[in-house]
Design an enzyme around this catalytic site. Structure first.
Site, PDB file in Angstrom:
ATOM      1  N   ARG A   1      -7.030  -1.188  -7.770  1.00  0.00           N
ATOM      2  CA  ARG A   1      -7.341  -0.064  -6.872  1.00  0.00           C
ATOM      3  C   ARG A   1      -7.542   1.170  -7.741  1.00  0.00           C
ATOM      4  NH1 ARG A   1      -4.165   0.527  -1.417  1.00  0.00           N
ATOM      5  NH2 ARG A   1      -5.956   1.890  -1.110  1.00  0.00           N
TER       6      ARG A   1
ATOM      7  N   ASN B  67      -4.895  14.220   3.682  1.00  0.00           N
ATOM      8  CA  ASN B  67      -4.077  13.167   4.286  1.00  0.00           C
ATOM      9  C   ASN B  67      -4.977  12.400   5.242  1.00  0.00           C
ATOM     10  OD1 ASN B  67      -1.537  11.822   4.674  1.00  0.00           O
ATOM     11  ND2 ASN B  67      -1.315  12.876   6.632  1.00  0.00           N
TER      12      ASN B  67
ATOM     13  N   ASP C  18      -1.977  12.362   0.679  1.00  0.00           N
ATOM     14  CA  ASP C  18      -2.541  11.561  -0.405  1.00  0.00           C
ATOM     15  C   ASP C  18      -2.765  12.401  -1.649  1.00  0.00           C
ATOM     16  OD1 ASP C  18      -3.357  10.184   2.235  1.00  0.00           O
ATOM     17  OD2 ASP C  18      -3.522   8.661   0.665  1.00  0.00           O
TER      18      ASP C  18
ATOM     19  N   GLN D 262      -2.171   2.615  11.267  1.00  0.00           N
ATOM     20  CA  GLN D 262      -0.956   2.528  10.448  1.00  0.00           C
ATOM     21  C   GLN D 262       0.262   3.088  11.173  1.00  0.00           C
ATOM     22  OE1 GLN D 262      -3.876   3.861   9.412  1.00  0.00           O
ATOM     23  NE2 GLN D 262      -4.309   3.312   7.290  1.00  0.00           N
TER      24      GLN D 262
ATOM     25  N   ARG E  43       0.871  -1.187   0.000  1.00  0.00           N
ATOM     26  CA  ARG E  43       0.000   0.000   0.000  1.00  0.00           C
ATOM     27  C   ARG E  43       0.901   1.229   0.000  1.00  0.00           C
ATOM     28  NH1 ARG E  43       2.485   1.374   4.144  1.00  0.00           N
ATOM     29  NH2 ARG E  43       0.980   3.030   4.512  1.00  0.00           N
ATOM     30  N   GLY E  44       0.300   2.389  -0.208  1.00  0.00           N
ATOM     31  CA  GLY E  44       1.094   3.606  -0.310  1.00  0.00           C
ATOM     32  C   GLY E  44       1.306   3.945  -1.777  1.00  0.00           C
TER      33      GLY E  44
END
Lengths: 367, 367
Positions: free
Chosen positions: A91, A255, A245, A204, A54-55
């Site tokens: 995604r 974010n 983000d 997280q 992820r990320g």
């Protein structure tokens, strides 16, 4: 960065098999360090969709390597495109995913011959990953100067940085965005300590940021998300660095939910608040972040259930709320530019973070 | 307030035995509703120390009833004082605890004869509990007017109230402080919906506030503590009401960690932010709340572990962080008066919340 003393990236080609890409399966962190071998486009698609990785940066790099495996599997360009569509669908809102697939296709489509495409795809997958790591390394070097200035003022006492969520190397290929300056300062021998927001509801911070800082040896302390304001009131935070983000060209930063609350506390207490981002995170079209950026609402089970390790070592999920109580789960919030001291990018620090300064740093985006 | 349709208080004398006091054992909420019978001073001391009961008002009422059992057990005043000391030692920082014990002793010490002391202690224990409930009821009626005004402006749409931690009836004898106005509005037929901060790390919002609102039938939604700012930015919060552990006569409010962050967000978005408190919560000596109010640091296991119910119905505790990562656990923060719209007390609403207005409402405290 290091895991148990050994340098790692989050994704790399397997040393023993040209048909395999290896990743850290992040679903098991912080309780188990699992390396997963991906041997087909299908396995890459599952890894992205099921959030083994992820990320933004890491998703892009994984898609790049996925297209390398696609080149090995697809005899022709039509097959390659189909694999690209499969990866993009995993995604749909991850912009780096489509970007990496399209970048591979643009290079591969004109190439005649599968073996030549495989070689080109491998080289480009490595380039995409290297660029991501290099981008974070460079923004880390710019952010390092901020930390160095504070350290000089503090005369040997540790610089306390607060961060929210995971904008660490686990979200990219290496270094991380918010953690880039932190690792750079640590490597430069500057005494540093990180307050890690646990970052409910998905934790997280407690799961990933604390784990990666701990593995690399960076002093840190996990705190409930509620804590940062109190720490700032008492002079225990020198600097806030968060990731993002999406950042509009006018300086609004979306974010992880809760970032805005920390920005308010930082402003109220005169603590500098920085957003670290590779420039690929900029949105060059949106103007009013609070009104325009769509905020994902996720399943309420992330609020109602928590998983972790029991005393006898089993992973168990537990319900922490009354079973009948509804819960809401907003994924992100938007921090307005008036609360942001500056943006740390691979081109340097943009301060203040407004339309004029951002477009001055990225003049090629004026249009 | 109601549990499963039946009105309850948090503490009451058992109907079937004059030597027994009954409480809701709050350690089991929200997963199990357990009524515990306390038949000795020792059992009362354990219930307070081990947090079967918690919250300033309820601790005071429990100490009052504990002294009733003490009067039954102690043949003389010396024995009564020893029981009083035992009760006071269970939670030394709870001011209502010592206050209730001393109030009982002041009445009982001059009385000759154990039976007469038992009768007086019973009457005073009931009075202390009744006063606590009545105080919350009255502040609820004052707060109701705030909600009524907002409801009138919203023309039938639900009034959205955000609260933090549990300042509900479970923390008092009945009604609650922050929830007092909410229950009053609900009973008055005003459409109302409560955003319940889960309140990490001990989750009193998710465990207790959500449970008590749900049992009474008040519409509510549990949210991660990170969420309130986003909701306020989007007009989804009409009013914030929180409780307090201590409010200085100059208007600084110490409450559960994270309250200050919500006050900042409320101020930034023009959302009214009220602190509801019985006047026993005022500290008439401290001036600068941020510098003077001591903030308890609790064990880090509250951050690192979570307990809840497994799929097969067992209560299980799980580790949610890397085992080697340190965690810090600050219990409270302090919200300055400039961020507080007003204080809701049993004497009415004090607005703005500053030294002048607070002392005007409580002129007997000028000295």
């Amino acid at each position: 960065m290091k895991v148990d003393g050994i340098p790692y990236r989050t994704i790399w080609p397997a040393a023993d098999d040209p048909g395999v890409v290896e990743i850290i399966d992040q679903r098991h962190l912080p309780h188990r360090f699992v390396i997963e071998r991906l041997a087909s486009v299908n396995e890459v698609a599952i890894a992205i969709r099921e959030m083994h990785v992820r990320g933004a940066g890491l998703i892009g790099a994984t898609a790049g390597w996925g297209m390398y495996l696609a080149a090995r599997e697809a005899a022709d360009v039509a097959g390659l495109r189909a694999f690209g569509d499969q990866l993009k669908a995993t995604r749909p809102t991850a912009v780096n995913l489509a970007w990496a697939v399209d970048r591979q296709l643009a290079v591969l489509e004109p190439i005649v011959g599968q073996q030549a495409r495989v070689e080109a795809a491998r080289e480009l997958a490595m380039t995409i990953a290297d660029e991501d790591a290099e981008c974070c390394r460079r923004l880390g070097q710019h952010g390092l100067e901020l930390i160095r200035e504070i350290a000089a003022r503090k005369g040997g006492k540790p610089v306390n940085v607060l961060t929210h969520c995971n904008a660490g190397w686990l979200a990219f290929v290496d270094h991380g965005s918010a953690t880039g300056p932190i690792y750079a300062a640590f490597e430069a021998g500057i005494p540093i300590h990180v307050w890690v927001d646990e970052t409910r509801p998905r934790n997280q911070g407690a799961r990933l940021t604390a784990w990666e800082l701990g593995q690399h040896g960076v002093p840190h302390t996990i705190i409930a998300d509620n804590t940062g304001g109190h720490l700032m009131q008492h002079g225990l935070v020198d600097l806030v660095i968060v990731g993002a983000d999406r950042v509009t060209y006018t300086g609004f930063a979306a974010n992880k939910i809760g970032t805005y609350l920390k920005a308010l506390a930082a402003a109220d207490n005169g603590v500098p608040f920085y957003v670290a981002l590779p420039s690929s995170t900029f949105d060059w079209t949106m103007q009013d972040g609070i009104r325009e950026i769509p905020i994902e609402q996720r399943g309420n089970e992330e609020v109602k259930y928590m998983d972790g390790v029991t005393a006898d070592g089993r992973i168990e999920e537990v319900l922490v709320t009354p079973p009948g109580s509804p819960a809401a789960n907003y994924g992100f919030d938007v921090t307005p530019p008036r609360l942001i001291t500056g943006l740390i990018t691979e081109r340097g620090i943009i301060r203040p973070a407004d339309e004029k300064t951002i477009l001055a740093a990225f003049p090629e985006k004026r249009s």
